[in-house]
Design a protein around this motif. Structure first.
Motif, PDB file in Angstrom:
ATOM      1  N   ALA A   1       7.388   1.473   5.471  1.00 49.00           N
ATOM      2  CA  ALA A   1       6.590   2.536   4.681  1.00 49.00           C
ATOM      3  C   ALA A   1       5.368   2.341   5.719  1.00 49.00           C
ATOM      4  CB  ALA A   1       6.540   2.824   3.975  1.00 49.00           C
ATOM      5  N   ILE A   2       4.843   2.841   6.254  1.00 47.90           N
ATOM      6  CA  ILE A   2       3.052   2.962   7.159  1.00 47.90           C
ATOM      7  C   ILE A   2       2.867   1.772   5.898  1.00 47.90           C
ATOM      8  CG2 ILE A   2       2.547   5.069   6.247  1.00 47.90           C
ATOM      9  CD1 ILE A   2       2.074   2.941   9.239  1.00 47.90           C
ATOM     10  N   SER A   3       3.191   2.145   4.302  1.00 47.31           N
ATOM     11  CA  SER A   3       2.469   1.436   3.170  1.00 47.31           C
ATOM     12  C   SER A   3       2.044   0.247   2.841  1.00 47.31           C
ATOM     13  CB  SER A   3       2.210   2.643   1.803  1.00 47.31           C
ATOM     14  OG  SER A   3       3.792   2.380   1.967  1.00 47.31           O
ATOM     15  N   VAL A   4       3.282  -0.321   3.847  1.00 47.99           N
ATOM     16  CA  VAL A   4       3.967  -1.575   3.231  1.00 47.99           C
ATOM     17  C   VAL A   4       2.667  -2.713   4.699  1.00 47.99           C
ATOM     18  CG1 VAL A   4       5.928  -3.382   3.568  1.00 47.99           C
ATOM     19  CG2 VAL A   4       6.086  -1.363   2.922  1.00 47.99           C
ATOM     20  N   VAL A   5       2.626  -3.694   3.709  1.00 50.06           N
ATOM     21  CA  VAL A   5       1.289  -4.906   4.669  1.00 50.06           C
ATOM     22  C   VAL A   5       1.570  -5.661   5.150  1.00 50.06           C
ATOM     23  CG1 VAL A   5       0.665  -5.907   2.804  1.00 50.06           C
ATOM     24  CG2 VAL A   5      -0.489  -6.040   4.538  1.00 50.06           C
ATOM     25  N   PRO A   6       2.148  -5.919   6.310  1.00 51.05           N
ATOM     26  CA  PRO A   6       2.823  -7.100   6.947  1.00 51.05           C
ATOM     27  C   PRO A   6       2.845  -8.384   6.777  1.00 51.05           C
ATOM     28  CG  PRO A   6       1.606  -5.931   8.361  1.00 51.05           C
ATOM     29  CD  PRO A   6       1.418  -4.945   6.884  1.00 51.05           C
ATOM     30  N   ASP A   7       1.779  -8.600   6.355  1.00 51.97           N
ATOM     31  CA  ASP A   7       0.810 -10.538   6.214  1.00 51.97           C
ATOM     32  C   ASP A   7       1.441 -11.038   4.225  1.00 51.97           C
ATOM     33  OD1 ASP A   7      -0.742  -9.118   4.973  1.00 51.97           O
ATOM     34  OD2 ASP A   7      -1.720 -10.092   5.807  1.00 51.97           O
TER      35      ASP A   7
ATOM     36  N   SER B   1      11.600 -13.307   7.391  1.00 54.52           N
ATOM     37  CA  SER B   1      10.805 -12.323   8.446  1.00 54.52           C
ATOM     38  C   SER B   1       9.210 -11.352   7.785  1.00 54.52           C
ATOM     39  CB  SER B   1      10.975 -11.461   9.792  1.00 54.52           C
ATOM     40  OG  SER B   1      10.334 -11.189  10.707  1.00 54.52           O
ATOM     41  N   GLU B   2       7.907 -11.150   8.662  1.00 53.33           N
ATOM     42  CA  GLU B   2       7.627 -10.066   8.068  1.00 53.33           C
ATOM     43  C   GLU B   2       8.210  -9.070   8.380  1.00 53.33           C
ATOM     44  OE1 GLU B   2       3.621 -10.970   9.789  1.00 53.33           O
ATOM     45  OE2 GLU B   2       3.045 -12.709   8.801  1.00 53.33           O
ATOM     46  N   ILE B   3       7.681  -7.533   7.235  1.00 50.18           N
ATOM     47  CA  ILE B   3       7.745  -7.309   7.513  1.00 50.18           C
ATOM     48  C   ILE B   3       7.180  -6.123   8.249  1.00 50.18           C
ATOM     49  CG2 ILE B   3       8.524  -4.810   6.169  1.00 50.18           C
ATOM     50  CD1 ILE B   3       9.235  -5.804   3.853  1.00 50.18           C
ATOM     51  N   LYS B   4       7.426  -5.809   9.109  1.00 52.09           N
ATOM     52  CA  LYS B   4       5.994  -4.066  10.378  1.00 52.09           C
ATOM     53  C   LYS B   4       7.030  -3.864  11.229  1.00 52.09           C
ATOM     54  CE  LYS B   4       5.640  -8.935  12.435  1.00 52.09           C
ATOM     55  NZ  LYS B   4       4.495  -9.854  13.020  1.00 52.09           N
ATOM     56  N   ALA B   5       7.496  -2.457  10.270  1.00 56.35           N
ATOM     57  CA  ALA B   5       8.067  -2.299  12.050  1.00 56.35           C
ATOM     58  C   ALA B   5       7.584  -0.216  11.060  1.00 56.35           C
ATOM     59  CB  ALA B   5       9.093  -2.164  11.637  1.00 56.35           C
TER      60      ALA B   5
ATOM     61  N   GLN C   1       8.003  -6.522  -1.398  1.00 56.50           N
ATOM     62  CA  GLN C   1       6.541  -5.908  -0.728  1.00 56.50           C
ATOM     63  C   GLN C   1       5.400  -5.191  -0.844  1.00 56.50           C
ATOM     64  OE1 GLN C   1       9.272  -2.312   1.445  1.00 56.50           O
ATOM     65  NE2 GLN C   1      10.193  -2.570  -0.551  1.00 56.50           N
ATOM     66  N   ARG C   2       4.558  -5.672  -0.987  1.00 60.34           N
ATOM     67  CA  ARG C   2       3.317  -5.659  -1.060  1.00 60.34           C
ATOM     68  C   ARG C   2       2.696  -3.629  -0.325  1.00 60.34           C
ATOM     69  NH1 ARG C   2       5.488  -7.465  -3.990  1.00 60.34           N
ATOM     70  NH2 ARG C   2       5.101 -10.422  -4.963  1.00 60.34           N
ATOM     71  N   HIS C   3       1.705  -3.316  -1.481  1.00 58.15           N
ATOM     72  CA  HIS C   3       1.031  -1.770  -0.815  1.00 58.15           C
ATOM     73  C   HIS C   3      -0.307  -2.386  -0.284  1.00 58.15           C
ATOM     74  CE1 HIS C   3      -0.700   2.012  -0.481  1.00 58.15           C
ATOM     75  NE2 HIS C   3       0.754   2.805  -1.183  1.00 58.15           N
ATOM     76  N   ARG C   4      -0.684  -1.538   1.465  1.00 60.19           N
ATOM     77  CA  ARG C   4      -1.879  -2.640   1.681  1.00 60.19           C
ATOM     78  C   ARG C   4      -2.752  -1.645   1.358  1.00 60.19           C
ATOM     79  NH1 ARG C   4      -1.151  -2.123   7.560  1.00 60.19           N
ATOM     80  NH2 ARG C   4       0.556  -1.917   7.582  1.00 60.19           N
ATOM     81  N   VAL C   5      -2.830  -0.925   0.602  1.00 60.65           N
ATOM     82  CA  VAL C   5      -4.517  -0.968  -0.744  1.00 60.65           C
ATOM     83  C   VAL C   5      -4.521  -0.476  -1.590  1.00 60.65           C
ATOM     84  CG1 VAL C   5      -4.977   0.243   2.235  1.00 60.65           C
ATOM     85  CG2 VAL C   5      -3.517   1.914   0.367  1.00 60.65           C
ATOM     86  N   ASP C   6      -2.930  -0.292  -1.890  1.00 65.89           N
ATOM     87  CA  ASP C   6      -3.059   0.581  -3.822  1.00 65.89           C
ATOM     88  C   ASP C   6      -2.208  -0.213  -4.200  1.00 65.89           C
ATOM     89  OD1 ASP C   6      -3.537   1.633  -5.912  1.00 65.89           O
ATOM     90  OD2 ASP C   6      -2.823   3.671  -4.968  1.00 65.89           O
ATOM     91  N   CYS C   7      -2.625  -0.874  -5.987  1.00 70.68           N
ATOM     92  CA  CYS C   7      -2.349  -2.059  -6.591  1.00 70.68           C
ATOM     93  C   CYS C   7      -1.188  -1.260  -7.472  1.00 70.68           C
ATOM     94  CB  CYS C   7      -2.453  -2.812  -6.605  1.00 70.68           C
ATOM     95  SG  CYS C   7      -2.919  -4.148  -5.245  1.00 70.68           S
ATOM     96  N   SER C   8      -1.613   0.333  -7.625  1.00 61.61           N
ATOM     97  CA  SER C   8      -1.066   1.099  -9.525  1.00 61.61           C
ATOM     98  C   SER C   8       0.450   1.124  -9.026  1.00 61.61           C
ATOM     99  CB  SER C   8      -1.956   1.936  -9.313  1.00 61.61           C
ATOM    100  OG  SER C   8      -1.847   2.852  -8.219  1.00 61.61           O
ATOM    101  N   LEU C   9       0.964   1.757 -10.518  1.00 62.49           N
ATOM    102  CA  LEU C   9       2.317   1.602 -10.720  1.00 62.49           C
ATOM    103  C   LEU C   9       2.446   2.368  -9.803  1.00 62.49           C
ATOM    104  CD1 LEU C   9       4.444   0.559 -12.475  1.00 62.49           C
ATOM    105  CD2 LEU C   9       4.044   2.180 -14.051  1.00 62.49           C
ATOM    106  N   ASP C  10       2.376   3.624 -10.005  1.00 66.02           N
ATOM    107  CA  ASP C  10       2.520   4.650  -9.154  1.00 66.02           C
ATOM    108  C   ASP C  10       2.722   4.356  -7.367  1.00 66.02           C
ATOM    109  OD1 ASP C  10       2.983   6.582 -11.017  1.00 66.02           O
ATOM    110  OD2 ASP C  10       0.597   7.238 -10.799  1.00 66.02           O
TER     111      ASP C  10
END
Length: 283
Positions: free
Chosen positions: A119-125, A141-145, A174-183
């Motif tokens: 997903a685009i929301s997954v931050v690669p680093d 390996s980092e997730i970046k696809a 997996q960590r979110h690119r911008v949002d850390c909320s439960l949803d």
């Protein structure tokens, strides 16, 4: 009745008398898995072979420039389909496949290939895929696809695989690119492509050669084991029923989680097995 003969690649043919000792029972049909991604593979990542493979460590070194998509070939041995699906969802998730190998296959130099779309929301680093074989980590390996299927390959140490059952697993953090909320955790996913995920073997790899090796029969890109009944003549109704029963016994003896039965006039490809039906005097 014509005598069925079981054939897998160049393996010896086995007679119906040998197969008759298999236990008969019924198996419920299941639906093959599908991949919801898009596009052809665009990136081929080969982890550094000199990096430690026996323990978790830092992310692998950056790969060399990727070859064109055509250079990536399908795995020699895809993994069987899973009832749980093939999506790593949320902040931590994992998938595990049962992989059965013959003694000859376990001695081969094999690599683990993983094809995935994230997903685009997954931050690669801060997001990683970790591959393990029989409980031992072989690479990370980092997730970046987010835009196209990405392919990773990991070396499998020669002494990790064994004859019989092997557990191959992929875990995702997996960590979110911008949002850390439960949803926002529901927006974190990595989809594994079954057609591009499996074991890569050298040319001329060993196949199943006897009934003892049935669990090691490779599935196709859907994770389904095709059982092809190759007809040399037209069977009667009674013969047809016996052939279906034979295919059922073979599927049970092989422990195939998902199998399909096909009728053909010629043997099929490398996946699955062939039951060749001919007269008793035919070669």
């Amino acid at each position: 009745m014509p005598v069925p003969r079981l054939r897998r690649l160049a393996a010896p043919r086995l007679s119906l008398l040998t197969l008759a000792g298999l236990l008969a029972a019924s198996a419920e049909p299941a639906v093959a898995q599908s991949f919801l991604g898009r596009g052809a593979p665009q990136v081929l990542t080969v982890p550094d072979a000199s990096a430690p493979v026996r323990r978790l460590g830092p992310a692998v070194a950056e790969p060399a420039p990727a070859p064109p998509p055509q250079a990536a070939t399908l795995p020699h041995r895809p993994f069987p389909a899973l009832a749980t699906g093939l999506r790593l969802a949320g902040e931590e998730s994992s998938l595990q496949w049962p992989v059965y190998l013959t003694e000859a296959q376990a001695r081969e130099r094999l690599r683990l290939r993983v094809g995935y779309l994230a997903a685009i929301s997954v931050v690669p680093d801060a997001s990683y895929l970790t591959a393990t074989v029989n409980g031992v980590a072989i690479g990370r390996s980092e997730i970046k696809a987010p835009g196209a299927i990405r392919i990773l390959e990991f070396d499998i140490p020669a002494d990790l695989l064994k004859s019989g059952y092997n557990a191959v697993a992929i875990a995702g953090i997996q960590r979110h690119r911008v949002d850390c909320s439960l949803d926002a955790t529901y927006e974190l996913w990595t989809q594994i492509d079954p057609a591009w995920t499996g074991l890569v073997a050298p040319p001329g790899a060993a196949g199943a050669a006897s009934l003892r090796d049935l669990p090691a029969i490779a599935p196709d890109g859907r994770g389904v084991v095709p059982i092809r009944i190759v007809l040399r003549n037209r069977p009667g109704f009674a013969s047809f029923e016996r052939l279906i029963g034979l295919a059922q016994r073979v599927a049970l003896a092989g422990g195939f989680a998902q199998a399909s039965v096909e009728f053909a006039t010629e043997p099929g490809g490398p996946a699955g097995l062939d039951i060749v039906v001919g007269g008793a005097g035919e070669g």
